[in-house]
Design a protein around this motif. Sequence first.
Motif, PDB file in Angstrom:
ATOM      1  N   SER A  15     -11.326 -89.820  13.874  1.00 33.14           N
ATOM      2  CA  SER A  15     -10.091 -89.205  13.348  1.00 33.14           C
ATOM      3  C   SER A  15      -9.392 -90.168  12.406  1.00 33.14           C
ATOM      4  N   ARG A  17      -6.179 -89.563  11.700  1.00 29.79           N
ATOM      5  CA  ARG A  17      -4.782 -89.311  12.015  1.00 29.79           C
ATOM      6  C   ARG A  17      -4.134 -90.549  12.624  1.00 29.79           C
ATOM      7  N   SER A  20      -3.671 -90.425  16.358  1.00 31.90           N
ATOM      8  CA  SER A  20      -4.860 -89.809  16.944  1.00 31.90           C
ATOM      9  C   SER A  20      -5.008 -90.107  18.446  1.00 31.90           C
ATOM     10  N   TYR A  21      -5.269 -89.055  19.226  1.00 33.38           N
ATOM     11  CA  TYR A  21      -5.550 -89.242  20.649  1.00 33.38           C
ATOM     12  C   TYR A  21      -6.846 -90.023  20.845  1.00 33.38           C
ATOM     13  N   ASN A  22      -7.798 -89.773  19.965  1.00 29.76           N
ATOM     14  CA  ASN A  22      -9.074 -90.491  20.088  1.00 29.76           C
ATOM     15  C   ASN A  22      -8.894 -91.977  19.811  1.00 29.76           C
ATOM     16  N   PRO A  86     -12.868 -86.478  17.772  1.00 28.79           N
ATOM     17  CA  PRO A  86     -12.235 -85.174  17.970  1.00 28.79           C
ATOM     18  C   PRO A  86     -13.282 -84.072  17.863  1.00 28.79           C
ATOM     19  N   GLU A  87     -12.915 -82.885  18.314  1.00 29.02           N
ATOM     20  CA  GLU A  87     -13.750 -81.707  18.067  1.00 29.02           C
ATOM     21  C   GLU A  87     -13.073 -80.897  16.968  1.00 29.02           C
ATOM     22  N   TYR A  88     -13.799 -80.660  15.905  1.00 32.39           N
ATOM     23  CA  TYR A  88     -13.310 -79.798  14.827  1.00 32.39           C
ATOM     24  C   TYR A  88     -14.215 -78.574  14.763  1.00 32.39           C
ATOM     25  N   ASN A  89     -13.663 -77.401  15.034  1.00 34.04           N
ATOM     26  CA  ASN A  89     -14.450 -76.165  14.964  1.00 34.04           C
ATOM     27  C   ASN A  89     -15.782 -76.285  15.703  1.00 34.04           C
ATOM     28  N   PHE A  90     -15.694 -76.747  16.948  1.00 39.22           N
ATOM     29  CA  PHE A  90     -16.835 -76.891  17.858  1.00 39.22           C
ATOM     30  C   PHE A  90     -17.827 -77.960  17.383  1.00 39.22           C
ATOM     31  N   ALA A 122     -11.537 -86.762  22.905  1.00 37.20           N
ATOM     32  CA  ALA A 122     -10.236 -86.353  23.436  1.00 37.20           C
ATOM     33  C   ALA A 122      -9.776 -85.144  22.648  1.00 37.20           C
ATOM     34  N   SER A 123      -9.225 -84.179  23.373  1.00 34.21           N
ATOM     35  CA  SER A 123      -8.725 -82.975  22.711  1.00 34.21           C
ATOM     36  C   SER A 123      -7.527 -82.440  23.496  1.00 34.21           C
ATOM     37  N   PRO A 124      -6.578 -81.825  22.800  1.00 35.51           N
ATOM     38  CA  PRO A 124      -5.477 -81.184  23.530  1.00 35.51           C
ATOM     39  C   PRO A 124      -5.968 -80.015  24.377  1.00 35.51           C
ATOM     40  N   ARG A 131     -17.878 -79.907  23.205  1.00 35.92           N
ATOM     41  CA  ARG A 131     -18.829 -79.283  22.271  1.00 35.92           C
ATOM     42  C   ARG A 131     -19.146 -80.232  21.121  1.00 35.92           C
TER      43      ARG A 131
HETATM   44  C1  LIG Z   1     -10.005 -78.599  11.391  1.00 35.37           C
HETATM   45  C2  LIG Z   1      -9.682 -78.657  12.850  1.00 35.37           C
HETATM   46  C3  LIG Z   1     -10.462 -77.961  13.744  1.00 35.37           C
HETATM   47  C4  LIG Z   1     -10.219 -78.061  15.117  1.00 35.37           C
HETATM   48  N1  LIG Z   1     -11.063 -77.449  16.004  1.00 35.37           N
HETATM   49  C5  LIG Z   1     -10.959 -77.720  17.326  1.00 35.37           C
HETATM   50  C6  LIG Z   1     -11.950 -77.268  18.253  1.00 35.37           C
HETATM   51  O1  LIG Z   1     -12.929 -76.634  17.910  1.00 35.37           O
HETATM   52  N2  LIG Z   1     -11.802 -77.607  19.554  1.00 35.37           N
HETATM   53  C7  LIG Z   1     -10.734 -78.360  20.021  1.00 35.37           C
HETATM   54  O2  LIG Z   1     -10.669 -78.661  21.209  1.00 35.37           O
HETATM   55  N3  LIG Z   1      -9.762 -78.781  19.164  1.00 35.37           N
HETATM   56  C8  LIG Z   1      -9.851 -78.488  17.839  1.00 35.37           C
HETATM   57  N4  LIG Z   1      -8.916 -78.957  16.950  1.00 35.37           N
HETATM   58  C9  LIG Z   1      -7.727 -79.642  17.477  1.00 35.37           C
HETATM   59  C10 LIG Z   1      -8.021 -81.126  17.664  1.00 35.37           C
HETATM   60  O3  LIG Z   1      -8.683 -81.291  18.896  1.00 35.37           O
HETATM   61  C11 LIG Z   1      -6.698 -81.883  17.674  1.00 35.37           C
HETATM   62  O4  LIG Z   1      -6.073 -81.777  16.406  1.00 35.37           O
HETATM   63  C12 LIG Z   1      -6.904 -83.334  18.070  1.00 35.37           C
HETATM   64  O5  LIG Z   1      -5.636 -83.916  18.279  1.00 35.37           O
HETATM   65  C13 LIG Z   1      -7.690 -84.102  17.019  1.00 35.37           C
HETATM   66  O6  LIG Z   1      -8.007 -85.387  17.487  1.00 35.37           O
HETATM   67  P1  LIG Z   1      -7.103 -86.658  17.144  1.00 35.37           P
HETATM   68  O7  LIG Z   1      -5.839 -86.513  17.952  1.00 35.37           O
HETATM   69  O8  LIG Z   1      -7.921 -87.821  17.580  1.00 35.37           O
HETATM   70  O9  LIG Z   1      -6.814 -86.659  15.667  1.00 35.37           O
HETATM   71  C14 LIG Z   1      -9.126 -78.845  15.574  1.00 35.37           C
HETATM   72  C15 LIG Z   1      -8.310 -79.522  14.654  1.00 35.37           C
HETATM   73  C16 LIG Z   1      -8.598 -79.443  13.320  1.00 35.37           C
HETATM   74  C17 LIG Z   1      -7.741 -80.236  12.337  1.00 35.37           C
END
Ligand SMILES: Cc1cc2nc3c(=O)[nH]c(=O)nc-3n(C[C@H](O)[C@H](O)[C@H](O)COP(=O)(O)O)c2cc1C
Length: 202
Positions: A15, A17, A20-22, A86-90, A122-124, A131
């Motif tokens: 990440s 950010r 970032s949680y990660n 992070p997970e972005y769109n699975f 890590a994810s919210p 995934r």
């Molecule tokens: C483009 C995008 C896609 C995301 N898709 C998912 C997802 O598929 N699954 C999930 O659990 N969170 C998803 N998120 C939410 C992220 O888990 C959340 O923003 C998280 O805080 C990102 O990690 P970070 O805090 O380390 O930046 C998505 C966020 C973004 C920006």
Amino acid sequence: MATAQKLRILGIIGSLRAKSYNRQLMINAQQIISHMDNAEIEIFEDIGQLPFVNEDKELDYCQNDDNVKRFKQSIEQSDAVLFATPEYNFSIPGVLKNAIDIGTRPGPKNSFINKAIGVMSASPGNLGGIRAQGVLRQTFFAFGPSTGYPEYILPRAGQAFDEQGKLKDAQAEKLLKSYLQQLVNLALKHKNSSPTTIKSNK
Ligand SMILES: Cc1cc2nc3c(=O)[nH]c(=O)nc-3n(C[C@H](O)[C@H](O)[C@H](O)COP(=O)(O)O)c2cc1C
């Protein structure tokens, strides 16, 4: 044990950010490992500075781009690589996939070969980015024979840290500690086994 003899684990955060949680998770891991006498985590800052993979330019940037050289050297000088994604769109963020691809190139100069690999996410959300870990595992299959690696997930990351960024839940911290011990054991196993030679088909 002298610092020079410690196992070197390179931390790569997926990440960009600032809060970032990660990143927070990786810093917690770094602090836990600092209490072990045989390992340390160095965090790579930051993968957003790496160029996009472009095969037309890779010989040039691998030789001349300071960020690429520093990234590949950091991997090569480490005994293990620990990802926090992070997970972005699975899946995993594009910036992380790009960094991994940079690390594997050019051709046979795959900097990840023979590294023990650990993955955290890590994810919210309730699934903690599991995934994305599957996608990362699939990418590692390209590196040659799989040796397995430990995984750690942190669900509901929005509530997981206190104001200082420390994990609030004692159980989550205990699991992280035991997970890191598994990674250290895996890295020791890798270090003490003979290097694998992998033919590149690229
Ligand atoms: C483009 C995008 C896609 C995301 N898709 C998912 C997802 O598929 N699954 C999930 O659990 N969170 C998803 N998120 C939410 C992220 O888990 C959340 O923003 C998280 O805080 C990102 O990690 P970070 O805090 O380390 O930046 C998505 C966020 C973004 C920006």
